[in-house]
Write an enzyme that holds these catalytic residues in place. Structure first.
Site, short mmCIF file in Angstrom:
data_model
loop_
_atom_site.label_atom_id
_atom_site.label_comp_id
_atom_site.label_asym_id
_atom_site.label_seq_id
_atom_site.Cartn_x
_atom_site.Cartn_y
_atom_site.Cartn_z
N LYS A 259 0.82 -1.21 0.00
CA LYS A 259 0.00 0.00 0.00
C LYS A 259 0.86 1.26 0.00
CE LYS A 259 -3.50 -0.43 2.67
NZ LYS A 259 -4.41 -0.45 3.84
N LYS B 70 2.18 -4.20 11.12
CA LYS B 70 0.83 -4.35 11.66
C LYS B 70 0.93 -4.95 13.05
CE LYS B 70 -3.38 -3.43 10.21
NZ LYS B 70 -3.74 -2.22 9.46
N THR C 94 -9.25 7.72 4.98
CA THR C 94 -9.40 6.44 4.28
C THR C 94 -10.67 6.44 3.45
OG1 THR C 94 -8.25 5.37 6.12
CG2 THR C 94 -9.37 3.94 4.54
N SER D 12 -1.75 9.65 7.26
CA SER D 12 -0.90 9.29 8.40
C SER D 12 0.54 9.76 8.15
CB SER D 12 -0.90 7.78 8.63
OG SER D 12 -2.08 7.36 9.25
#
Length: 425
Positions: free
Chosen positions: A102, A114, A198, A359
């Site tokens: 991404k 993550k 998002t 972000s």
């Protein structure tokens, strides 16, 4: 409000396997060397910790915490922290790899990471969640860092939890470190535009795809699965641009109105009703929530969790365009059938990259010590999302592959080239 989406469906397919199947196809198209292939398919670091927490009843309960860094070739790892009862290592590894791709797709200098804690935040008090987040932060104190690994909110966490993380990390370091985490409250260095980022990226991707498919947004219908942060913002912004949103869903069920749901009313109702749509009068409740996925619409936005479109239900999908707001909502085994049906899919690693883009902007602002306006944030994120879409679309045409594989080709090629220029390890 914390970002809590519906729980995953039962018997879901392994998200890591789906990611790797697509990775393999793209790697073969690129003619990736065995050396680079092996580097990119394996996570750089995996950390599993036990977190003993004193619960409100005085008893100690031990939770499992996970952090996976898939890659730091492009820069520090970036990725959210998920608080959910079904968190497991394969899921976190897949999500970390998706973050690598991404970030590469939208060309920002991050690798993929993550994290997750196996818990049920809906059954925990705010005090228990705070103690758990602070314990997780201390356990990962040598993993996190503004130049190493930068966490963010995910399912079950939000700005409040990120504030606790920043505070605990800062206390351990003896100085305020805003840039260690993104998705913070504005007063702690959060960025304007982050909450809707998002969902906004989903909207930009949807409109770009609709232009290619010659779908008029003012004559288009849409269904949005998941009405948390991503889904509700995507629905609201698509409605603003002319689409008629005829169905939405959350943990309480799916809701339908052929004449169009008033999204602002739905959001206001949810916010006043403990975060759920149960009892919303602006739409009828469908008997089976999965019916939303099968509606005849122009645009379908799965914005809940992974593996909701699988080989079990893919034959019933009637959308012309799928824009993936969630991570991994379509299993690998469903890809071929979707492609054969002529449905365009804007894949997760492109469609929902607006969040990590803003972000990144938050991190940049923290490092600069200077805040940007919301207009500047939105303008720059829209440009990045549109440029990324155009590059993936051109790659799709060039290689004669679906948009999903094209996105992987763009991302893997960027990471592989960077690895080769750096000269290996």
């Amino acid at each position: 409000m914390a970002y809590i989406e519906p729980a995953p469906i039962k018997d879901k397919e392994n998200p890591l396997e789906s990611m790797m199947e697509r990775f393999n196809i793209a790697a073969e198209k690129l003619g990736l060397s065995e050396e680079v292939y092996n580097v990119l398919k394996n996570p750089a670091k995996q950390v599993i910790v036990s977190l003993p927490i004193t619960m409100d009843n005085g008893k100690i309960k031990v939770f499992e915490g996970i952090r996976v860094i898939h890659s730091n070739i492009l820069g520090p790892a970036k990725g959210g922290i998920r608080f959910a009862p079904d968190v497991h290592i394969d899921e976190v590894r897949a999500l970390a790899a998706w973050m690598t791709w991404k970030c590469a797709v939208v060309d920002i200098p991050y690798g993929g990471g993550k994290g997750g804690v196996r818990c049920n935040p809906r059954e925990m008090s705010p005090g228990e969640i705070e103690r758990l987040m602070r314990a997780y932060t201390l356990a990962m104190i040598d993993v996190f860092g503004p130049d190493k690994d930068i966490p963010a909110p995910d399912m079950g966490t939000g700005p409040k939890e990120m504030a606790w993380l920043m505070d605990e990390y800062s206390k351990a370091k003896g100085t305020t470190v805003n840039a260690v985490v993104t998705g913070k409250p504005l007063v702690l260095g959060g960025s304007l535009g982050r909450t809707e980022a998002t969902g906004r990226g989903v909207m930009v991707s949807a409109l770009a795809a609709m232009e290619k498919l010659k779908i008029n947004p003012f004559q288009a219908t849409c269904a949005v699965q998941g009405f948390g942060n991503v889904g509700s913002w995507a629905a609201a912004l698509l409605e603003e641009r002319g689409l008629k949103v005829i169905s939405v869903s959350d943990i309480s069920g799916a809701y339908y109105n052929a004449g169009g749901i008033n999204i602002q009313e739905a959001i206001a109702y949810r916010n006043s009703n403990n975060g759920v749509l149960e009892g919303f009068a602006g739409a009828e409740k469908l008997t089976d929530p999965s019916e939303l996925l099968e509606l005849k619409v122009d645009v379908l936005v799965p914005a809940a969790v992974e593996d909701v479109i699988t080989k079990k239900n893919v034959d019933k999908i009637n959308a012309r365009l799928i824009v993936e707001g969630a991570n991994g909502p379509t299993s690998f085994n469903a890809d071929k059938i979707i492609n054969d049906k002529g449905i365009m899919v804007v894949p997760d690693i492109l469609a929902n990259a607006g969040g990590v883009t803003v972000s990144y902007f938050e991190w940049v602002q923290n490092r600069l010590g200077y805040k940007w306006t919301a207009e500047r944030v939105n303008r720059r994120s829209d440009r990045i999302m549109k440029e990324a879409f155009d590059q993936v679309y051109k790659t799709s045409v060039k290689h004669e592959v679906p948009m999903r594989i094209a996105a992987y080709i763009v991302a893997i090629d960027k990471v592989a080239q960077t690895y080769q220029f750096r000269g290996g390890f």
